[in-house]
Scaffold this active site. Structure first.
Site, mmCIF file in Angstrom:
data_model
loop_
_atom_site.group_PDB
_atom_site.id
_atom_site.type_symbol
_atom_site.label_atom_id
_atom_site.label_comp_id
_atom_site.label_asym_id
_atom_site.label_seq_id
_atom_site.Cartn_x
_atom_site.Cartn_y
_atom_site.Cartn_z
ATOM 1 N N GLU A 81 0.819 -1.222 0.000
ATOM 2 C CA GLU A 81 0.000 0.000 0.000
ATOM 3 C C GLU A 81 0.850 1.269 0.000
ATOM 4 O O GLU A 81 0.511 2.247 -0.678
ATOM 5 C CB GLU A 81 -0.908 -0.006 1.232
ATOM 6 C CG GLU A 81 -1.902 1.129 1.279
ATOM 7 C CD GLU A 81 -2.797 1.031 2.511
ATOM 8 O OE1 GLU A 81 -3.353 2.073 2.892
ATOM 9 O OE2 GLU A 81 -2.921 -0.070 3.071
ATOM 10 N N ASP A 82 1.967 1.253 0.745
ATOM 11 C CA ASP A 82 2.714 2.496 0.979
ATOM 12 C C ASP A 82 4.088 2.554 0.316
ATOM 13 O O ASP A 82 4.803 3.550 0.483
ATOM 14 C CB ASP A 82 2.891 2.712 2.488
ATOM 15 C CG ASP A 82 1.560 2.956 3.188
ATOM 16 O OD1 ASP A 82 0.608 3.361 2.508
ATOM 17 O OD2 ASP A 82 1.476 2.725 4.410
#
Length: 731
Positions: A81-82
């Site tokens: 996600e990051d």
């Protein structure tokens, strides 16, 4: 790794080694190093290195007793996600199992959503689907949310409130249903501290004030129990614990049920843990001989377990000091389940992936929630399902054959019938409670014996009104499914007519038929439907509530117009709106008189609708007003009901009436007035009268900015000494 990160890993390794689990430390170290590498340079809002968060989550996962793959997934849960890491990268390095867990925990953030609420609902939907495949997904997600809540003070105030509300409404109920008590209670308490800090500190102060006395009292009670059991059951193995009720648990009883701190009998509890079920009941008899039991305060969750498999005997007694306290009696196995829920039954190390028969039945609620959302086509239905179906307050009713049916508080006869079986609900014509006929909207109470009356008449089916009577999404889903299957052609026709009517009213049209088809197909897919025909059918049988999705449809339509410069069909004029000085917009009517109905007195924040009166303009009602039909299209004059909503330029204040029920005492009116002055709320009128049992009813009219402001006013008034109920009234 450098020396700092090497030292961090050694501490992490020491923590894992104390969990009595055979971990694959080579794989975990590899995941730790990868986590540090991909998050290098990233900082949390607390200014600490980002990798500390996934490591903290992995520790919580290990405490729950999960395996190496789950610990690795916890370390990598934010990588996809990051960072630039892909799911394929995770799969290649750590295997498909870890990748599946990481994918289940990862938020849906790279798709196009019309609203933040839709994105939230889709993320939770994805998580539930992944849970159905592997329960470790939600256990990792709960650990992730728990650590985020522990560090919530570094977020902005608005984000703190948003996260706390989401946690209280979604994640705490899921933890409760999975039976993971420590995580559930900590999530609730942290959320409450940020949503109602005044009440939180008040309860915290009450507990601290009683701390020394309660500790001495509980220790004294445990000594008495231990001495008595050694005399009467010397060969029986027992352990003792004491517990204090969570702050949120006390809050629910004080501020939701209107009880005082002294009226809550289970704030303090002693747990007796023993080896067999038979000994649980034997100890119960001894406890009732040793202490005086309080009538109607005994609960047998051993013979009737809670939906999360919680089992224990609860009895409230009074000791010699005159202080009531609760005694909980359970076996060691029951205690493990009570503390760790589904994690206590984790059998992955034995080669069972959490899909055995016992776990399958415990996770049936996941399937029911997803089925409910599929039938409704509305992703936000998932959030409503969790709020209602996973509610902590349950009622237990019994069939004539003695089967116990567990339902959420507020459930009706309709919910009971469909909980027995779909066929029973569909054939229902009435019901008896304890031998007497009751209406199907009868709200069930614990202990009632309910007999469902059915018919074998061909073609008989449920009424559409039952959807509004039912509380559980299981019942709503089965009713919708029946209409979906039995009335398909009728549903398609009705749904198409309803959609075309709303499109015409709102000026939604394209100059090419293909553009309209693509637009409708996009709407269908957003509701997880395969075709335009399915969309029509879903609208027709009530699975998709058009009023609920119409704002998103209009927003999407306007976006397409701007992006593609599509011309609107000339003969279709975009909808007209009428703005009033009262800050309400009515669609489709120009320059009309607008007034607020006195039957429901709507405020900004209420869902509203307009009614075209004869000669008096448009009357604005709350959508849930008793004078507004549940089904507009089936009402006598459907064309007179019209869409209305609050404008951005609405006035800063509205009048609202509030009734305060309290103990009739001197100084009450002064305290109410002072509370309003402190909040800078204008008081327009006040009228007090005595009622029965030494109480009083005080009716006040105040200026308020809207529903949220009014809730804050009510919350503050509820804290006044002697006040036990405050409610908003229709004017």
């Amino acid at each position: 790794m450098d020396s700092i990160h090497e030292s961090a890993y050694e501490k992490f390794y020491d923590f894992l080694s104390k969990q009595n689990i055979e971990f694959d430390y080579d794989k975990i170290r590899k995941a730790f190093e990868f986590c540090v590498k991909v998050h290098d340079g990233q900082l949390r809002q607390s200014k600490e290195e980002y990798y500390i968060h996934p490591v903290s989550v992995a520790k919580i996962v290990a405490q729950l007793g999960l395996d190496s793959e789950a610990v690795c997934a916890a370390l990598l849960h934010d990588a996809v996600e990051d960072t630039d890491t892909s799911l394929e990268d995770v799969s290649k390095m750590f295997g498909s199992e870890v990748a599946l867990l990481v994918d289940g925990v990862t938020k849906i953030g790279r798709l196009s959503f019309i609203s933040k609420e839709e994105q939230q609902a889709e993320t939770i939907r994805k998580m539930l689907i992944a849970m159905g495949k592997d329960i470790r997904v939600i256990l990792i997600k709960l650990a992730d949310r728990l650590h985020n809540m522990r560090t919530i003070d570094y977020m902005t105030q608005q984000k703190q409130r948003d996260k706390a509300l989401e946690t209280l409404e979604v994640y705490a109920p899921i933890a409760h249903r999975l039976g993971i008590r420590p995580i559930k209670e900590e999530l609730e308490d942290i959320s409450l501290a940020h949503l109602d800090p005044i009440a939180y500190k008040e309860i915290e102060g009450l507990l601290k004030g009683n701390n020394q006395y309660s500790s001495q009292m509980l220790e004294s009670v445990k000594e008495k129990i231990d001495e008595r059991l050694k005399d009467e059951m010397p060969e029986v193995k027992t352990e003792f614990q004491s517990r204090v009720k969570s702050i949120n648990g006390i809050y629910r009883k004080m501020f939701v049920q209107g009880k005082s701190f002294e009226e809550i009998y289970d704030i303090y509890a002693v747990r007796i843990i023993t080896d067999t079920v038979a000994n649980c009941y034997n100890i119960l008899g001894i406890m009732h001989d040793l202490f005086r039991p309080i009538p109607n305060r005994f609960k047998d969750y051993i013979s009737t377990p809670k939906p999360n498999r919680y089992q224990s005997l609860h009895t409230t007694v009074i000791g010699r000091e005159g202080v009531p306290f609760e005694i909980q009696i359970r076996t060691f196995e029951m205690h493990e389940t009570a503390e760790y829920g589904i994690a206590a039954h984790w059998k992955y190390k034995a080669g069972i992936h959490g899909s055995d028969a016992g776990m399958e039945s415990q996770l049936a609620w996941i399937r029911q929630i997803l089925e409910s959302q599929n039938d409704s086509g509305d992703a936000s239905e998932i959030i409503r399902s969790i709020k209602v179906d996973l509610a902590q307050d349950d009622v237990f009713a019994v069939t004539p054959k003695g089967d116990v049916i567990n339902l959420p508080a507020g459930a009706t006869i309709v919910d009971f019938a469909f909980a027995i079986h779909s066929a029973v609900g569909i054939k229902m014509v009435g019901a008896k409670v304890d031998g007497r006929i009751v209406p199907i909207n009868h709200i069930i109470k614990t202990g009632e014996i309910i007999e469902i009356l059915t018919t074998n008449q061909a073609g008989h089916g449920p009424s559409r009104d039952w959807i509004n009577i039912a509380v559980t999404n299981q019942a709503k889903s089965k009713i919708r499914s029946w209409f979906k299957k039995e009335k398909r052609a009728e549903n398609i026709e009705n749904g198409k007519n309803e959609l075309e009517k709303e499109f015409k009213r709102n000026g939604i049209a394209f100059d090419e038929e293909k553009q309209m088809e693509d637009f409708l197909l996009d709407i269908a897919r957003r509701q997880h439907l395969d075709s335009i025909e399915e969309l029509y059918a879903a609208i027709g049988y009530g699975g998709v509530i058009l009023a609920r999705i119409l704002p998103n449809i209009k927003e999407n339509f306007n976006r397409i117009l701007k992006q593609n410069k599509i011309t609107v069909v000339p003969e279709i004029v975009p909808h007209r709106t009428s703005k009033s000085s009262d800050g309400v917009i009515v669609e489709g009517i120009d320059n009309c008189l607008i007034k607020f109905s006195k039957c429901c007195a709507p405020l900004p924040g209420d869902d509203i609708i307009g009614f075209i009166t004869r000669g008096h303009g448009v009357s604005i009602h709350k959508r849930d007003c008793i004078n507004v039909p549940d089904d507009i299209e089936a009402s006598n004059e459907p064309d007179r009901w019209i869409t209305a909503y609050w404008a951005d330029n609405r006035p800063s204040s509205f009048l609202a009436s509030i009734q305060i029920t309290a103990i009739d005492r001197q100084g009450l009116i002064l305290d109410i007035s002072q509370a309003l002055v402190n909040m800078r709320v204008a008081l327009h009128s006040i009228n007090a009268r005595p009622t029965k049992n030494g109480n009083s009813a005080t009716l006040i009219t105040v200026s308020t900015e809207g529903v949220e402001h009014l809730r804050n006013i009510i919350t503050r008034l509820e804290k006044i000494q002697g006040v036990f109920h405050v409610e908003r009234l229709n004017q």
